[in-house]
Design a protein around this motif. Sequence first.
Motif, PDB file in Angstrom:
ATOM      1  N   ILE A 104      -1.064   1.698   9.933  1.00 24.48           N
ATOM      2  CA  ILE A 104      -1.589   2.888   9.252  1.00 24.48           C
ATOM      3  C   ILE A 104      -1.556   2.645   7.751  1.00 24.48           C
ATOM      4  CG2 ILE A 104      -1.260   5.352   8.836  1.00 24.48           C
ATOM      5  CD1 ILE A 104      -0.001   5.535  11.611  1.00 24.48           C
ATOM      6  N   TRP A 105      -2.721   2.677   7.147  1.00 23.88           N
ATOM      7  CA  TRP A 105      -2.891   2.381   5.721  1.00 23.88           C
ATOM      8  C   TRP A 105      -3.150   3.666   4.956  1.00 23.88           C
ATOM      9  CZ3 TRP A 105      -7.423   3.174   2.848  1.00 23.88           C
ATOM     10  CH2 TRP A 105      -7.495   2.534   1.603  1.00 23.88           C
ATOM     11  N   ALA A 106      -2.466   3.843   3.850  1.00 20.01           N
ATOM     12  CA  ALA A 106      -2.683   5.012   3.005  1.00 20.01           C
ATOM     13  C   ALA A 106      -2.785   4.561   1.551  1.00 20.01           C
ATOM     14  CB  ALA A 106      -1.546   6.021   3.160  1.00 20.01           C
ATOM     15  N   ALA A 107      -3.575   5.270   0.767  1.00 19.94           N
ATOM     16  CA  ALA A 107      -3.762   4.894  -0.634  1.00 19.94           C
ATOM     17  C   ALA A 107      -4.147   6.120  -1.447  1.00 19.94           C
ATOM     18  CB  ALA A 107      -4.832   3.811  -0.766  1.00 19.94           C
ATOM     19  N   VAL A 108      -3.990   5.993  -2.757  1.00 14.95           N
ATOM     20  CA  VAL A 108      -4.404   7.045  -3.670  1.00 14.95           C
ATOM     21  C   VAL A 108      -5.222   6.416  -4.784  1.00 14.95           C
ATOM     22  CG1 VAL A 108      -2.246   6.874  -4.997  1.00 14.95           C
ATOM     23  CG2 VAL A 108      -3.624   8.952  -5.138  1.00 14.95           C
ATOM     24  N   GLU A 109      -6.343   7.052  -5.107  1.00 18.02           N
ATOM     25  CA  GLU A 109      -7.145   6.600  -6.242  1.00 18.02           C
ATOM     26  C   GLU A 109      -6.565   7.198  -7.528  1.00 18.02           C
ATOM     27  OE1 GLU A 109     -11.466   6.496  -5.896  1.00 18.02           O
ATOM     28  OE2 GLU A 109     -11.239   7.299  -3.872  1.00 18.02           O
ATOM     29  N   GLN A 110      -6.552   6.397  -8.579  1.00 17.14           N
ATOM     30  CA  GLN A 110      -5.899   6.836  -9.810  1.00 17.14           C
ATOM     31  C   GLN A 110      -6.688   6.392 -11.036  1.00 17.14           C
ATOM     32  OE1 GLN A 110      -2.216   4.606  -8.659  1.00 17.14           O
ATOM     33  NE2 GLN A 110      -2.612   3.472 -10.534  1.00 17.14           N
ATOM     34  N   THR A 111      -7.968   6.636 -11.016  1.00 13.34           N
ATOM     35  CA  THR A 111      -8.858   6.156 -12.070  1.00 13.34           C
ATOM     36  C   THR A 111      -8.402   6.569 -13.460  1.00 13.34           C
ATOM     37  OG1 THR A 111     -10.675   6.319 -10.491  1.00 13.34           O
ATOM     38  CG2 THR A 111     -11.259   6.053 -12.805  1.00 13.34           C
ATOM     39  N   PHE A 112      -7.974   7.830 -13.604  1.00  8.48           N
ATOM     40  CA  PHE A 112      -7.621   8.333 -14.923  1.00  8.48           C
ATOM     41  C   PHE A 112      -6.120   8.575 -15.070  1.00  8.48           C
ATOM     42  CE2 PHE A 112     -11.922   9.879 -13.901  1.00  8.48           C
ATOM     43  CZ  PHE A 112     -12.610   9.167 -14.859  1.00  8.48           C
ATOM     44  N   HIS A 113      -5.330   7.862 -14.261  1.00  8.61           N
ATOM     45  CA  HIS A 113      -3.891   8.072 -14.279  1.00  8.61           C
ATOM     46  C   HIS A 113      -3.163   6.793 -14.674  1.00  8.61           C
ATOM     47  CE1 HIS A 113      -3.554  12.072 -12.309  1.00  8.61           C
ATOM     48  NE2 HIS A 113      -4.752  11.749 -11.877  1.00  8.61           N
ATOM     49  N   GLN A 114      -1.941   6.964 -15.143  1.00 10.26           N
ATOM     50  CA  GLN A 114      -1.047   5.824 -15.254  1.00 10.26           C
ATOM     51  C   GLN A 114      -0.782   5.324 -13.840  1.00 10.26           C
ATOM     52  OE1 GLN A 114       2.449   7.616 -16.947  1.00 10.26           O
ATOM     53  NE2 GLN A 114       3.269   8.180 -14.961  1.00 10.26           N
ATOM     54  N   PRO A 115      -0.283   4.102 -13.649  1.00  9.53           N
ATOM     55  CA  PRO A 115      -0.007   3.598 -12.305  1.00  9.53           C
ATOM     56  C   PRO A 115       0.882   4.560 -11.519  1.00  9.53           C
ATOM     57  CG  PRO A 115       0.195   1.846 -13.911  1.00  9.53           C
ATOM     58  CD  PRO A 115       0.014   3.112 -14.692  1.00  9.53           C
ATOM     59  N   LEU A 116       0.464   4.852 -10.283  1.00 15.31           N
ATOM     60  CA  LEU A 116       1.203   5.768  -9.429  1.00 15.31           C
ATOM     61  C   LEU A 116       1.678   5.039  -8.175  1.00 15.31           C
ATOM     62  CD1 LEU A 116      -1.082   8.930  -9.653  1.00 15.31           C
ATOM     63  CD2 LEU A 116       1.133   8.593 -10.755  1.00 15.31           C
ATOM     64  N   LEU A 117       2.774   5.495  -7.634  1.00  9.44           N
ATOM     65  CA  LEU A 117       3.347   4.924  -6.416  1.00  9.44           C
ATOM     66  C   LEU A 117       3.008   5.838  -5.251  1.00  9.44           C
ATOM     67  CD1 LEU A 117       5.285   2.542  -5.550  1.00  9.44           C
ATOM     68  CD2 LEU A 117       7.108   4.268  -5.559  1.00  9.44           C
ATOM     69  N   LEU A 118       2.376   5.281  -4.205  1.00  6.60           N
ATOM     70  CA  LEU A 118       2.018   6.049  -3.021  1.00  6.60           C
ATOM     71  C   LEU A 118       3.190   6.042  -2.048  1.00  6.60           C
ATOM     72  CD1 LEU A 118       0.741   6.184   0.059  1.00  6.60           C
ATOM     73  CD2 LEU A 118      -0.177   7.720  -1.681  1.00  6.60           C
ATOM     74  N   LEU A 119       3.627   7.222  -1.646  1.00  6.50           N
ATOM     75  CA  LEU A 119       4.748   7.365  -0.718  1.00  6.50           C
ATOM     76  C   LEU A 119       4.337   8.213   0.479  1.00  6.50           C
ATOM     77  CD1 LEU A 119       7.519   8.185  -3.358  1.00  6.50           C
ATOM     78  CD2 LEU A 119       7.198   5.989  -2.194  1.00  6.50           C
ATOM     79  N   MET A 120       4.958   7.928   1.627  1.00  4.97           N
ATOM     80  CA  MET A 120       4.819   8.769   2.812  1.00  4.97           C
ATOM     81  C   MET A 120       6.100   9.594   2.916  1.00  4.97           C
ATOM     82  SD  MET A 120       3.104   6.226   5.634  1.00  4.97           S
ATOM     83  CE  MET A 120       1.403   5.683   5.492  1.00  4.97           C
ATOM     84  N   GLU A 121       6.029  10.846   2.512  1.00  4.63           N
ATOM     85  CA  GLU A 121       7.217  11.684   2.475  1.00  4.63           C
ATOM     86  C   GLU A 121       7.654  12.110   3.874  1.00  4.63           C
ATOM     87  OE1 GLU A 121       8.426  15.054  -0.580  1.00  4.63           O
ATOM     88  OE2 GLU A 121       6.959  15.790   0.890  1.00  4.63           O
ATOM     89  N   GLU A 122       6.677  12.410   4.712  1.00  6.87           N
ATOM     90  CA  GLU A 122       6.972  12.838   6.083  1.00  6.87           C
ATOM     91  C   GLU A 122       5.788  12.506   6.969  1.00  6.87           C
ATOM     92  OE1 GLU A 122       8.433  16.805   8.576  1.00  6.87           O
ATOM     93  OE2 GLU A 122       7.595  17.012   6.568  1.00  6.87           O
ATOM     94  N   CYS A 123       6.044  12.004   8.173  1.00 10.50           N
ATOM     95  CA  CYS A 123       5.002  11.741   9.153  1.00 10.50           C
ATOM     96  C   CYS A 123       5.524  12.116  10.536  1.00 10.50           C
ATOM     97  CB  CYS A 123       4.586  10.269   9.170  1.00 10.50           C
ATOM     98  SG  CYS A 123       3.653   9.706   7.724  1.00 10.50           S
ATOM     99  N   VAL A 124       4.712  12.821  11.299  1.00  9.18           N
ATOM    100  CA  VAL A 124       5.043  13.143  12.685  1.00  9.18           C
ATOM    101  C   VAL A 124       3.817  12.897  13.539  1.00  9.18           C
ATOM    102  CG1 VAL A 124       6.757  14.876  12.027  1.00  9.18           C
ATOM    103  CG2 VAL A 124       4.392  15.584  12.492  1.00  9.18           C
ATOM    104  N   ALA A 125       4.051  12.639  14.820  1.00  8.49           N
ATOM    105  CA  ALA A 125       2.970  12.560  15.803  1.00  8.49           C
ATOM    106  C   ALA A 125       2.949  13.868  16.577  1.00  8.49           C
ATOM    107  CB  ALA A 125       3.185  11.380  16.739  1.00  8.49           C
TER     108      ALA A 125
END
Length: 368
Positions: free
Chosen positions: A169-190
């Motif tokens: 499972i791949w997740a990402a965030v676009e940050q064109t106008f942001h300083q570098p950001l860290l993508l986190l998965m805070e919570e996941c359930v099935a």
Amino acid sequence: MVRQLSLGVIILAVFAVTDANPDIQVLCGKHSVRIVWRIGPEMMPYIARLFLGNCLRSQVDVLPNGGADVQFNYPLADCKFKKQMKGKRLIYRNELSFRPQPKSKPAAYTFPIECVYKRPEGWVPPFLNPGSSVSAGRGGLVFHMALLNEQLTHPAETNVIPLGSFIPIWAAVEQTFHQPLLLLMEECVAAKTPELQPDSQVFHIIGNKGCLFDSVNGNSVFLPRYHSSALTLYLQSFAFGLGEEVYIHCNLVAWDPTRLDETKKACQYSKQSGLWELLDDPFQSNLCSCCSSTCRSRPKRGIEQESQGFSQHSVLGPLIIVDQSDSRKIAEGSVIAADSKASVEITAELGLPSPSWMSLEHLPREAP
């Protein structure tokens, strides 16, 4: 003892009528289906136990011999029809059933139904449109989540997954106008539904502000990052909802990589050391020590910043996890669907261009 029966019918064109079973006629319309099931007099006392998926009959026409023509007239969006796409075909699947006993008992008779349509030229189903979510933060953030193939090089072409194998499972965030950001998965359930309810049955995957619970008893891991703005969860498939549709619900968070703490982290359990470890900096693994208890909440200021657009709830699915022995379902797997909030284009069969945020250099190179 009632003998179990199973018959099949495939409708290969719109408005085609099957002759596979003279007692069951199926008419596939553009957006609906009409089914006529002729039953004998001996079945009349059980007419309320005839189903199309989870739908009851629409109409009953009694015949001179004491039997009846039982009709099911429903849109393809109802009755739990399962929509799948294979190459240039769009397939809707369901099942007629006779259940003389409560639904928890096996059906005495089943009749699989398929309506198969040719995919119109240039048409893409809504769940494959490259949708996104934009949060109202500084300039706005766009989050994405997708299922990858086994090689971790392209979006997956099937949503049918053998039990015990891995789900990338791949997740990402676009940050064109942001300083570098860290993508986190805070919570996941099935869960078994695309929307979570207070009484929903769930299988906890990630919780406690970024702790990968399934790394304790299972073999799930976070893969090493190739960029701070993306994260790949290598999730071992589970028995929860086996054979049914399962949806992965994740709360994705974009955060300042220099401000990690007990509530903003990606932690996994190392069976070798017997300790929780921080993915992004093992020397700060003390941030993960709370994974075995309760990780504290952020101060109010941090919560206010999140409300300004640093988090997004995304849903991936449906996935169908099947037993390894069920080779038929594995072979007939459909293209995976992501929700309209965070989805990807499937390129292999459709010949569509890959979105710029998912070019090959943005994907992880290999599984562990």
